[in-house]
Write a protein that holds these residues in place. Structure first.
Motif, PDB file in Angstrom:
ATOM      1  N   CYS A   1      36.734  45.819  44.673  1.00 50.94           N
ATOM      2  CA  CYS A   1      36.667  47.279  44.834  1.00 50.94           C
ATOM      3  C   CYS A   1      37.811  47.818  45.680  1.00 50.94           C
ATOM      4  O   CYS A   1      38.418  48.842  45.353  1.00 50.94           O
ATOM      5  CB  CYS A   1      35.331  47.674  45.468  1.00 50.94           C
ATOM      6  SG  CYS A   1      33.911  47.477  44.380  1.00 50.94           S
TER       7      CYS A   1
ATOM      8  N   ARG B   1      34.633  49.619  35.144  1.00 51.67           N
ATOM      9  CA  ARG B   1      33.916  49.422  36.404  1.00 51.67           C
ATOM     10  C   ARG B   1      32.882  48.327  36.212  1.00 51.67           C
ATOM     11  O   ARG B   1      32.166  48.299  35.209  1.00 51.67           O
ATOM     12  CB  ARG B   1      33.223  50.730  36.806  1.00 51.67           C
ATOM     13  CG  ARG B   1      32.883  50.809  38.291  1.00 51.67           C
ATOM     14  CD  ARG B   1      34.139  51.056  39.088  1.00 51.67           C
ATOM     15  NE  ARG B   1      33.877  51.537  40.430  1.00 51.67           N
ATOM     16  CZ  ARG B   1      33.702  50.761  41.500  1.00 51.67           C
ATOM     17  NH1 ARG B   1      33.719  49.457  41.381  1.00 51.67           N
ATOM     18  NH2 ARG B   1      33.523  51.289  42.684  1.00 51.67           N
ATOM     19  N   GLU B   2      32.808  47.410  37.173  1.00 51.25           N
ATOM     20  CA  GLU B   2      31.800  46.362  37.160  1.00 51.25           C
ATOM     21  C   GLU B   2      31.009  46.414  38.462  1.00 51.25           C
ATOM     22  O   GLU B   2      31.391  47.105  39.411  1.00 51.25           O
ATOM     23  CB  GLU B   2      32.457  44.988  36.984  1.00 51.25           C
ATOM     24  CG  GLU B   2      33.136  44.811  35.631  1.00 51.25           C
ATOM     25  CD  GLU B   2      33.627  43.392  35.414  1.00 51.25           C
ATOM     26  OE1 GLU B   2      33.826  42.670  36.419  1.00 51.25           O
ATOM     27  OE2 GLU B   2      33.801  43.001  34.249  1.00 51.25           O
ATOM     28  N   ARG B   3      29.936  45.667  38.508  1.00 52.44           N
ATOM     29  CA  ARG B   3      29.080  45.703  39.687  1.00 52.44           C
ATOM     30  C   ARG B   3      29.836  45.274  40.944  1.00 52.44           C
ATOM     31  O   ARG B   3      29.671  45.861  42.010  1.00 52.44           O
ATOM     32  CB  ARG B   3      27.869  44.792  39.471  1.00 52.44           C
ATOM     33  CG  ARG B   3      26.902  44.767  40.644  1.00 52.44           C
ATOM     34  CD  ARG B   3      25.686  43.933  40.331  1.00 52.44           C
ATOM     35  NE  ARG B   3      24.938  44.486  39.197  1.00 52.44           N
ATOM     36  CZ  ARG B   3      23.844  43.933  38.701  1.00 52.44           C
ATOM     37  NH1 ARG B   3      23.376  42.798  39.222  1.00 52.44           N
ATOM     38  NH2 ARG B   3      23.217  44.489  37.683  1.00 52.44           N
TER      39      ARG B   3
END
Length: 212
Positions: free
Chosen positions: A19, A43-45
């Motif tokens: 991030c 976007r990923e977790r």
């Protein structure tokens, strides 16, 4: 120059990003490239995933340096030979080998630019006549009568003059200087970076790259 974390992926490949590795400005730039079909940012977790499409090259972001390698790598010497054939020119003779490093073709392009700019410095930069206005303690060129009468009427120690001299500070040379500085940001090879910086100092500098 700030240290940037290297991120390497292949053409049509993908790589995860944390991030905090992308700034808001980076995300904006990547989305602009995505809109043009060069890559995909999702976007990923745990952060982001960057996927390359039919694109190769080096992308210098605020915190990471992304290198996208071609699916089928071509040796630098072979690539220069093909380019010279396509352009109908001989392959440039250089003490450097036209070799590609881990960052792909970015260093090859920078080395070719450096080779030509070093040659220009050895032979002397192109000069052209440039109009300039300045205030001088002695008369040089032509007296700017209107400016003198308006700003320094009666003063003989500060003269508004107009000159028309041959100088190396012209658009062609400023463009090359800006190109060398832009190439400096794309190379990770220390020796090449030093040579680019040293050669760029020999060219006139534009106030901004856009001004060149």
């Amino acid at each position: 120059m700030p240290e940037r974390a290297p991120v390497r992926l292949g053409e049509y490949g993908s790589a995860p990003l944390e991030c905090d590795q992308l700034t808001p400005r980076d995300v904006e730039r990547l989305h602009a490239l995505q809109a043009r079909g060069h890559l995909t940012l999702t976007r990923e977790r745990a952060g982001w995933r960057l996927k390359a499409d039919a694109t190769v090259g080096v992308l210098v972001l605020d915190r990471v340096r992304v290198t996208i390698a071609p699916k089928f790598a071509i040796p630098g010497d072979q690539l220069m030979s093909w380019l010279a054939y396509a352009l109908g020119t001989p392959v440039p003779v250089t003490a450097r080998r036209w070799a590609t490093g881990p960052d792909g073709y970015a260093d090859l392009v920078a080395a070719a630019l450096l080779e030509e700019c070093e040659r220009l410095l050895r032979e002397g930069l192109r000069r052209d006549y440039v109009h300039r206005r300045s205030v001088e303690p002695v008369l040089r060129g032509r007296l700017d009568v209107a400016a003198q009468a308006t700003h320094r009427y009666g003063r003989l120690d500060q003269l508004h003059v107009r000159t028309f001299d041959r100088e190396a500070d012209i658009e062609d040379n400023r463009v090359l200087g800006s190109a060398l500085r832009a190439a400096l940001a794309l190379t990770a090879a220390p020796d090449l970076a030093r040579a680019l910086r040293s050669t760029a100092d020999g060219f006139p500098q534009a106030p901004t790259p856009a001004a060149a």
